[in-house]
Design an enzyme around this catalytic site. Structure first.
Site, PDB file in Angstrom:
ATOM      1  N   CYS A 118      51.949 -20.019  43.955  1.00 17.27           N
ATOM      2  CA  CYS A 118      53.048 -20.993  44.087  1.00 17.27           C
ATOM      3  C   CYS A 118      54.272 -20.406  44.793  1.00 17.27           C
ATOM      4  O   CYS A 118      55.177 -21.149  45.173  1.00 17.27           O
ATOM      5  CB  CYS A 118      53.437 -21.538  42.718  1.00 17.27           C
ATOM      6  SG  CYS A 118      52.058 -22.296  41.856  1.00 17.27           S
ATOM      7  N   HIS A 251      60.654 -24.320  43.584  1.00 14.16           N
ATOM      8  CA  HIS A 251      59.249 -24.672  43.335  1.00 14.16           C
ATOM      9  C   HIS A 251      59.208 -25.811  42.319  1.00 14.16           C
ATOM     10  O   HIS A 251      59.945 -25.817  41.338  1.00 14.16           O
ATOM     11  CB  HIS A 251      58.505 -23.446  42.798  1.00 14.16           C
ATOM     12  CG  HIS A 251      57.109 -23.747  42.366  1.00 14.16           C
ATOM     13  ND1 HIS A 251      56.244 -24.472  43.150  1.00 14.16           N
ATOM     14  CD2 HIS A 251      56.426 -23.434  41.235  1.00 14.16           C
ATOM     15  CE1 HIS A 251      55.086 -24.597  42.508  1.00 14.16           C
ATOM     16  NE2 HIS A 251      55.179 -23.972  41.351  1.00 14.16           N
ATOM     17  N   ASN A 281      52.784 -30.456  40.572  1.00 10.43           N
ATOM     18  CA  ASN A 281      52.890 -29.093  41.101  1.00 10.43           C
ATOM     19  C   ASN A 281      51.815 -28.904  42.176  1.00 10.43           C
ATOM     20  O   ASN A 281      50.631 -28.866  41.861  1.00 10.43           O
ATOM     21  CB  ASN A 281      52.694 -28.109  39.940  1.00 10.43           C
ATOM     22  CG  ASN A 281      52.803 -26.650  40.373  1.00 10.43           C
ATOM     23  OD1 ASN A 281      52.810 -26.347  41.566  1.00 10.43           O
ATOM     24  ND2 ASN A 281      52.874 -25.758  39.399  1.00 10.43           N
TER      25      ASN A 281
HETATM   26  O1  UT7 Z   1      53.290 -23.152  39.365  1.00 11.88           O
HETATM   27  C1  UT7 Z   1      53.463 -21.957  38.692  1.00 11.88           C
HETATM   28  C2  UT7 Z   1      54.496 -22.077  37.705  1.00 11.88           C
HETATM   29  N1  UT7 Z   1      54.043 -22.839  36.556  1.00 11.88           N
HETATM   30  C3  UT7 Z   1      54.925 -23.214  35.680  1.00 11.88           C
HETATM   31  O2  UT7 Z   1      56.090 -22.989  35.893  1.00 11.88           O
HETATM   32  C4  UT7 Z   1      54.472 -23.858  34.397  1.00 11.88           C
HETATM   33  C5  UT7 Z   1      55.308 -23.325  33.284  1.00 11.88           C
HETATM   34  N2  UT7 Z   1      54.992 -23.869  31.955  1.00 11.88           N
HETATM   35  C6  UT7 Z   1      55.242 -25.168  31.634  1.00 11.88           C
HETATM   36  O3  UT7 Z   1      55.682 -25.937  32.473  1.00 11.88           O
HETATM   37  C7  UT7 Z   1      55.021 -25.596  30.203  1.00 11.88           C
HETATM   38  O4  UT7 Z   1      54.798 -24.469  29.393  1.00 11.88           O
HETATM   39  C8  UT7 Z   1      53.836 -26.583  30.032  1.00 11.88           C
HETATM   40  C9  UT7 Z   1      54.213 -27.919  30.655  1.00 11.88           C
HETATM   41  C10 UT7 Z   1      52.593 -26.031  30.697  1.00 11.88           C
HETATM   42  C11 UT7 Z   1      53.558 -26.831  28.567  1.00 11.88           C
HETATM   43  O5  UT7 Z   1      54.728 -27.279  27.899  1.00 11.88           O
HETATM   44  P1  UT7 Z   1      55.125 -26.631  26.491  1.00 11.88           P
HETATM   45  O6  UT7 Z   1      56.328 -27.337  26.055  1.00 11.88           O
HETATM   46  O7  UT7 Z   1      55.205 -25.149  26.714  1.00 11.88           O
HETATM   47  O8  UT7 Z   1      53.909 -27.059  25.580  1.00 11.88           O
HETATM   48  P2  UT7 Z   1      52.868 -26.144  24.782  1.00 11.88           P
HETATM   49  O9  UT7 Z   1      51.958 -25.449  25.727  1.00 11.88           O
HETATM   50  O10 UT7 Z   1      53.632 -25.309  23.801  1.00 11.88           O
HETATM   51  O11 UT7 Z   1      52.056 -27.230  23.986  1.00 11.88           O
HETATM   52  C12 UT7 Z   1      52.670 -28.021  22.984  1.00 11.88           C
HETATM   53  C13 UT7 Z   1      51.626 -28.924  22.368  1.00 11.88           C
HETATM   54  C14 UT7 Z   1      50.360 -28.198  21.923  1.00 11.88           C
HETATM   55  O12 UT7 Z   1      49.927 -28.789  20.720  1.00 11.88           O
HETATM   56  P3  UT7 Z   1      50.219 -28.094  19.301  1.00 11.88           P
HETATM   57  O13 UT7 Z   1      49.579 -26.749  19.387  1.00 11.88           O
HETATM   58  O14 UT7 Z   1      51.705 -28.031  19.185  1.00 11.88           O
HETATM   59  O15 UT7 Z   1      49.569 -29.033  18.342  1.00 11.88           O
HETATM   60  C15 UT7 Z   1      49.379 -28.479  23.006  1.00 11.88           C
HETATM   61  O16 UT7 Z   1      48.054 -28.448  22.558  1.00 11.88           O
HETATM   62  O17 UT7 Z   1      51.196 -29.887  23.328  1.00 11.88           O
HETATM   63  C16 UT7 Z   1      49.760 -29.873  23.394  1.00 11.88           C
HETATM   64  N3  UT7 Z   1      49.368 -30.233  24.760  1.00 11.88           N
HETATM   65  C17 UT7 Z   1      49.198 -31.510  25.155  1.00 11.88           C
HETATM   66  N4  UT7 Z   1      49.327 -32.686  24.508  1.00 11.88           N
HETATM   67  C18 UT7 Z   1      49.110 -33.812  25.218  1.00 11.88           C
HETATM   68  C19 UT7 Z   1      49.134 -29.417  25.797  1.00 11.88           C
HETATM   69  N5  UT7 Z   1      48.815 -30.139  26.895  1.00 11.88           N
HETATM   70  C20 UT7 Z   1      48.857 -31.441  26.520  1.00 11.88           C
HETATM   71  C21 UT7 Z   1      48.637 -32.651  27.192  1.00 11.88           C
HETATM   72  N6  UT7 Z   1      48.775 -33.812  26.514  1.00 11.88           N
HETATM   73  N7  UT7 Z   1      48.319 -32.698  28.522  1.00 11.88           N
END
Ligand code: UT7
Length: 324
Positions: A118, A251, A281
């Site tokens: 990225c 980005h 993205n």
């Molecule tokens: O391009 C390179 C750069 N990439 C980035 O910059 C990405 C950076 N990271 C992010 O943008 C975020 O960390 C994410 C968008 C990927 C995730 O957001 P988050 O607030 O960090 O969520 P999380 O991974 O902590 O997940 C929270 C909850 C989890 O459930 P539990 O364990 O709390 O029950 C996940 O299982 O959300 C759940 N979850 C979803 N729920 C519904 C994860 N993906 C989904 C989904 N739909 N698609």
């Protein structure tokens, strides 16, 4: 020493638009739960463009490149450098840049790919700038292009909702006035596991894991700290104050990261270009697509100071400051 000036840009998105609701309905058929609400709240993404099966990165790249060349009024045969940033090349080799060169009907100049995920476009832009500054190229085409949908695990809701396909391009020309005024590229390979597609083709088969895997929270934390420092450093190198920046083109991974950075750097929302809601993205394509969108709708104008930033797998990150 000549400067590298951006004299044209172009973007191309495959026509198929998939909304969050479309995606949620598709995932539900495989008992995978997601929703428009979750995706919008956590990322700001509302839709993405996805390439149809068989559509390649070089095809998207060539479409964006042709638009950028027309915008710049440059003929393909006048290019002496083509760099394509991509993590989803058509082939192991030849490079996507060589395929684009042939498709454009250009010949004889240097053509190669840059692999910085990225951060790829920012890496490629800084590389083209270095070529022009050193007198090794006069007219360069820099493209970020991806068919990221081809490396997504569509059963992993934690990643498949985040990405889209597309291509963006700029044309650079040697000029007496700036131009790109500063660039900083960084990497920390010890963090390679937090975002990777750790597979390859060997002995006639795929070895390892061909799908993108991400520790989202680790990437999030590293992205905000590394980009905030990179912005401060690149401005210090150029002798520019952060408040002098007219447009911040980061980005496009997550609107929460973008908003955090804008606040941390003291840049008001009206200076920050956001396309992640529409494109999701698109990895190496995200910065040139956002840049092109803001140029075409009249926000980025002649004389403006633009800061572009990339961050992603590697772990890689970087910033480019350009005077339009
Ligand atoms: O391009 C390179 C750069 N990439 C980035 O910059 C990405 C950076 N990271 C992010 O943008 C975020 O960390 C994410 C968008 C990927 C995730 O957001 P988050 O607030 O960090 O969520 P999380 O991974 O902590 O997940 C929270 C909850 C989890 O459930 P539990 O364990 O709390 O029950 C996940 O299982 O959300 C759940 N979850 C979803 N729920 C519904 C994860 N993906 C989904 C989904 N739909 N698609």
């Amino acid at each position: 020493m000549p400067y590298a000036k951006i004299i044209g840009s172009g973007g191309y998105l495959p026509p198929r638009v998939v909304t969050n609701d479309d995606l949620a309905a598709d995932l539900a058929t495989r008992q995978i739960e997601t929703s428009d609400t979750w995706i919008v709240e956590r990322t700001g993404i509302r839709q993405r463009h996805l390439a149809d099966p068989g559509v390649t990165t070089s095809q998207l790249a060539t479409r964006a490149a042709q638009i950028a060349l027309d915008d710049a009024g440059v003929a393909a045969e006048d290019l002496d450098l083509i760099i394509v940033a991509t993590s989803t090349p058509d082939f192991v080799f030849p490079s996507t840049a060589c395929l684009v060169q042939a498709a454009l009907g250009s010949k004889g100049g240097a053509a190669f790919d840059v692999q910085a995920v990225c951060s790829g476009f920012v890496y490629a832009l800084a590389t083209a700038d270095a070529f022009i500054r050193a007198g090794r190229a006069k007219t360069a085409l820099v493209i970020g292009a991806e068919v990221f949908s081809s490396i997504l695990d569509w059963n992993d809701r934690g990643t498949c909702v985040l990405f889209g396909d597309g291509a963006g391009a700029v044309v650079l020309k040697a000029a007496d006035e700036p131009g790109i005024i500063a660039a900083q590229l960084n990497a920390d390979g010890s963090q390679m596991k937090i975002l990777c597609a750790a597979g390859n083709v060997a002995h006639g088969k795929v070895v390892g894991d061909p799908f993108l895997r991400m520790d989202g929270q680790a990437v999030f934390k590293l992205a905000v700290t590394s980009l905030a420092k990179s912005a401060t450093d690149v401005c210090a190198e150029a002798g520019i104050k952060l408040e002098e920046i007219d447009w911040f083109v980061p980005h496009q991974a997550n609107v929460r990261i973008i908003n955090f950075l804008g606040r941390r750097l003291g840049l008001t929302d009206d200076k920050v270009v956001v396309t992640v809601d529409q494109h999701a993205n698109t990895s190496a394509a995200s910065v040139p697509l956002a840049f092109d969108a803001a140029r075409r709708d009249g926000r980025i104008k002649q004389g403006d100071l633009v800061m572009m930033q990339g961050v992603g797998g590697g772990f890689t990150w970087g910033s480019v400051l350009a005077r339009m």
